[in-house]
Design a protein around this motif. Structure first.
Motif, PDB file in Angstrom:
ATOM      1  N   ALA A 177       4.036   8.874 -17.657  1.00 62.58           N
ATOM      2  CA  ALA A 177       3.094   8.744 -19.360  1.00 62.58           C
ATOM      3  C   ALA A 177       4.876   8.048 -19.189  1.00 62.58           C
ATOM      4  CB  ALA A 177       3.105   9.840 -20.026  1.00 62.58           C
ATOM      5  N   GLY A 178       5.459   7.834 -18.636  1.00 63.95           N
ATOM      6  CA  GLY A 178       7.146   7.478 -19.004  1.00 63.95           C
ATOM      7  C   GLY A 178       6.916   6.771 -19.218  1.00 63.95           C
ATOM      8  N   ARG A 179       6.349   5.707 -17.744  1.00 57.69           N
ATOM      9  CA  ARG A 179       6.918   4.559 -18.304  1.00 57.69           C
ATOM     10  C   ARG A 179       5.622   3.478 -18.882  1.00 57.69           C
ATOM     11  NH1 ARG A 179       3.321   0.755 -16.270  1.00 57.69           N
ATOM     12  NH2 ARG A 179       2.165   1.755 -15.623  1.00 57.69           N
ATOM     13  N   ASP A 180       4.293   4.301 -19.373  1.00 60.39           N
ATOM     14  CA  ASP A 180       3.389   3.640 -20.562  1.00 60.39           C
ATOM     15  C   ASP A 180       2.821   4.674 -20.966  1.00 60.39           C
ATOM     16  OD1 ASP A 180       1.347   2.025 -21.645  1.00 60.39           O
ATOM     17  OD2 ASP A 180       0.315   2.027 -20.108  1.00 60.39           O
ATOM     18  N   PRO A 181       3.865   5.072 -22.114  1.00 61.77           N
ATOM     19  CA  PRO A 181       3.254   6.412 -23.028  1.00 61.77           C
ATOM     20  C   PRO A 181       2.318   6.123 -24.099  1.00 61.77           C
ATOM     21  CG  PRO A 181       5.581   5.135 -23.645  1.00 61.77           C
ATOM     22  CD  PRO A 181       5.023   4.720 -22.401  1.00 61.77           C
ATOM     23  N   TRP A 182       2.265   4.405 -24.334  1.00 66.32           N
ATOM     24  CA  TRP A 182       0.917   4.206 -24.902  1.00 66.32           C
ATOM     25  C   TRP A 182      -0.481   3.971 -23.876  1.00 66.32           C
ATOM     26  CZ3 TRP A 182       1.806   3.520 -29.951  1.00 66.32           C
ATOM     27  CH2 TRP A 182       2.790   3.735 -30.354  1.00 66.32           C
ATOM     28  N   GLY A 183      -0.202   3.915 -22.941  1.00 64.88           N
ATOM     29  CA  GLY A 183      -1.651   3.167 -22.264  1.00 64.88           C
ATOM     30  C   GLY A 183      -1.869   5.083 -22.419  1.00 64.88           C
ATOM     31  N   ALA A 184      -0.816   6.171 -21.657  1.00 66.36           N
ATOM     32  CA  ALA A 184      -1.808   7.142 -21.316  1.00 66.36           C
ATOM     33  C   ALA A 184      -1.953   8.011 -22.326  1.00 66.36           C
ATOM     34  CB  ALA A 184       0.657   8.435 -20.766  1.00 66.36           C
ATOM     35  N   ALA A 185      -1.574   8.096 -23.932  1.00 63.74           N
ATOM     36  CA  ALA A 185      -1.571   8.008 -25.056  1.00 63.74           C
ATOM     37  C   ALA A 185      -2.756   8.086 -25.279  1.00 63.74           C
ATOM     38  CB  ALA A 185      -0.759   8.519 -26.263  1.00 63.74           C
ATOM     39  N   ASP A 186      -3.443   6.772 -25.012  1.00 64.93           N
ATOM     40  CA  ASP A 186      -4.752   6.414 -24.860  1.00 64.93           C
ATOM     41  C   ASP A 186      -5.579   6.792 -24.783  1.00 64.93           C
ATOM     42  OD1 ASP A 186      -6.518   4.348 -26.660  1.00 64.93           O
ATOM     43  OD2 ASP A 186      -6.517   3.575 -24.619  1.00 64.93           O
ATOM     44  N   TRP A 187      -5.613   6.911 -23.227  1.00 62.35           N
ATOM     45  CA  TRP A 187      -6.381   7.682 -22.310  1.00 62.35           C
ATOM     46  C   TRP A 187      -6.848   9.439 -22.559  1.00 62.35           C
ATOM     47  CZ3 TRP A 187      -6.340  12.220 -19.328  1.00 62.35           C
ATOM     48  CH2 TRP A 187      -7.513  12.662 -18.138  1.00 62.35           C
ATOM     49  N   TRP A 188      -5.798   9.974 -23.182  1.00 62.65           N
ATOM     50  CA  TRP A 188      -6.063  11.636 -23.634  1.00 62.65           C
ATOM     51  C   TRP A 188      -7.251  11.101 -25.137  1.00 62.65           C
ATOM     52  CZ3 TRP A 188      -5.518  15.521 -21.258  1.00 62.65           C
ATOM     53  CH2 TRP A 188      -4.741  15.757 -20.606  1.00 62.65           C
ATOM     54  N   LEU A 189      -6.459  10.699 -25.742  1.00 56.04           N
ATOM     55  CA  LEU A 189      -7.204  10.139 -26.957  1.00 56.04           C
ATOM     56  C   LEU A 189      -8.847   9.671 -27.690  1.00 56.04           C
ATOM     57  CD1 LEU A 189      -4.205  10.670 -29.546  1.00 56.04           C
ATOM     58  CD2 LEU A 189      -6.050  12.128 -29.067  1.00 56.04           C
ATOM     59  N   SER A 190      -9.081   8.726 -26.507  1.00 59.10           N
ATOM     60  CA  SER A 190     -10.308   7.952 -25.907  1.00 59.10           C
ATOM     61  C   SER A 190     -11.559   8.457 -25.117  1.00 59.10           C
ATOM     62  CB  SER A 190      -9.796   6.425 -25.268  1.00 59.10           C
ATOM     63  OG  SER A 190      -8.909   6.076 -26.462  1.00 59.10           O
ATOM     64  N   ASP A 191     -12.427   7.954 -25.829  1.00 61.29           N
ATOM     65  CA  ASP A 191     -14.059   8.567 -25.312  1.00 61.29           C
ATOM     66  C   ASP A 191     -13.760   8.639 -23.600  1.00 61.29           C
ATOM     67  OD1 ASP A 191     -14.839   9.834 -27.493  1.00 61.29           O
ATOM     68  OD2 ASP A 191     -16.239   8.501 -27.912  1.00 61.29           O
ATOM     69  N   ASN A 192     -13.537   9.355 -22.478  1.00 59.10           N
ATOM     70  CA  ASN A 192     -13.978   8.995 -21.392  1.00 59.10           C
ATOM     71  C   ASN A 192     -15.187   8.840 -20.352  1.00 59.10           C
ATOM     72  OD1 ASN A 192     -13.765  10.534 -18.550  1.00 59.10           O
ATOM     73  ND2 ASN A 192     -11.865   9.355 -18.971  1.00 59.10           N
ATOM     74  N   ALA A 193     -16.054   7.798 -19.934  1.00 58.27           N
ATOM     75  CA  ALA A 193     -17.156   7.876 -19.579  1.00 58.27           C
ATOM     76  C   ALA A 193     -17.055   8.968 -18.799  1.00 58.27           C
ATOM     77  CB  ALA A 193     -17.026   6.436 -19.223  1.00 58.27           C
ATOM     78  N   TRP A 194     -15.972   9.566 -17.935  1.00 58.49           N
ATOM     79  CA  TRP A 194     -16.583  10.099 -16.885  1.00 58.49           C
ATOM     80  C   TRP A 194     -16.529  11.423 -17.415  1.00 58.49           C
ATOM     81  CZ3 TRP A 194     -14.619  10.318 -11.199  1.00 58.49           C
ATOM     82  CH2 TRP A 194     -14.085  11.637 -10.612  1.00 58.49           C
ATOM     83  N   LEU A 195     -15.347  12.195 -18.358  1.00 58.90           N
ATOM     84  CA  LEU A 195     -15.838  13.644 -19.430  1.00 58.90           C
ATOM     85  C   LEU A 195     -16.756  13.273 -20.162  1.00 58.90           C
ATOM     86  CD1 LEU A 195     -11.604  13.857 -19.064  1.00 58.90           C
ATOM     87  CD2 LEU A 195     -13.241  14.555 -17.811  1.00 58.90           C
ATOM     88  N   ARG A 196     -16.918  12.272 -20.326  1.00 58.04           N
ATOM     89  CA  ARG A 196     -18.090  12.269 -21.897  1.00 58.04           C
ATOM     90  C   ARG A 196     -17.100  13.275 -23.194  1.00 58.04           C
ATOM     91  NH1 ARG A 196     -23.751  13.291 -19.188  1.00 58.04           N
ATOM     92  NH2 ARG A 196     -23.469  11.858 -17.496  1.00 58.04           N
ATOM     93  N   THR A 197     -16.434  13.149 -23.258  1.00 55.57           N
ATOM     94  CA  THR A 197     -15.887  12.844 -24.739  1.00 55.57           C
ATOM     95  C   THR A 197     -14.553  12.534 -23.726  1.00 55.57           C
ATOM     96  OG1 THR A 197     -15.351  14.724 -25.702  1.00 55.57           O
ATOM     97  CG2 THR A 197     -14.700  15.195 -23.489  1.00 55.57           C
ATOM     98  N   ALA A 198     -13.482  13.061 -25.051  1.00 55.40           N
ATOM     99  CA  ALA A 198     -11.911  12.458 -25.430  1.00 55.40           C
ATOM    100  C   ALA A 198     -11.144  13.523 -24.196  1.00 55.40           C
ATOM    101  CB  ALA A 198     -11.098  12.504 -26.963  1.00 55.40           C
TER     102      ALA A 198
END
Length: 222
Positions: A177-198
């Protein structure tokens, strides 16, 4: 020559033209920042026109003659009619403010909407975190550059007492996340196919191992 188009052209060509602007210091930078901030804060059309024209002239003055000449003549900047939402390859005039002032690459037709969505989520600033007894500088936290470059910390990272969730710090490290904070934030806040939720919705539900596993699977699969 429409000043909004000049600014949009520079935003669309940021990889090539950006270094000429990011290297500015002192009064030239202050004047350009003031004009760009005025442009994105202005509500009335006349205000926007004035700030855009000023910013376009300042930008052209900062570029090498060959680059400035390809964009137009600073003495010929004017609006020929009602303000238009000018874009160049999906980049707009205010995207230049995000690039230069906020220091964020999240502009344009693809990344711009992602930035807007993530910054619309609940967030805390440094003062908020300190008021709640937390440390906004704790290593491993996602910090996103908001308007004016002011750092904001997505709210999901913290418990009610503003202490960070341990699993958030672990997952943020996996996601770099230090290098790519936007990508990390997007992972946490977007629906995840593995987890079936954000993923952020699972914090505090005793599913930390699943969160780490999902993040590790993503990283190892890259």
């Amino acid at each position: 020559m429409d000043p909004s188009q000049v600014l949009a052209e520079v935003a669309a060509s940021w990889e090539r033209l950006g270094p000429y602007l990011t290297g500015l210091g002192g009064a030239p930078r202050e004047r350009l920042v003031s004009a760009l901030e005025g442009l994105r804060a202005a509500g009335a059309e006349d205000e926007r026109r004035g700030h855009a024209a000023q910013a376009a002239r300042l930008v052209l003055d900062c570029l090498p003659p060959e680059e400035a000449g390809s964009l137009g003549d600073a003495d010929d900047i004017r609006y020929s009619g009602p303000e238009r939402n000018v874009t160049v390859h999906g980049f707009g005039a205010t995207d230049l403010a995000v690039l230069l002032i906020d220091g964020s690459p999240m502009v344009g037709p693809v990344l711009g909407p992602v930035r807007a969505r993530l910054l619309a989520q609940p967030a805390l600033d440094d003062a908020d975190v300190r008021t709640r007894g937390g440390d906004p500088t704790a290593p491993g936290l996602i910090r996103l550059p908001g308007t004016g470059g002011r750092g904001v910390l997505p709210r999901f990272q913290f418990r009610e007492d503003a202490l960070p969730w341990r699993v958030v710090l672990e997952v943020n490290a996996l996601l770099d996340a230090g290098r790519d904070p936007w990508g990390a934030a997007d992972w946490w806040l977007s629906d995840n196919a593995w987890l079936r939720t954000a993923p952020a919705s699972l914090l505090g539900t005793a599913r930390d191992a699943e969160l780490v596993g999902a993040a590790r699977s993503l990283v190892e699969g890259e």
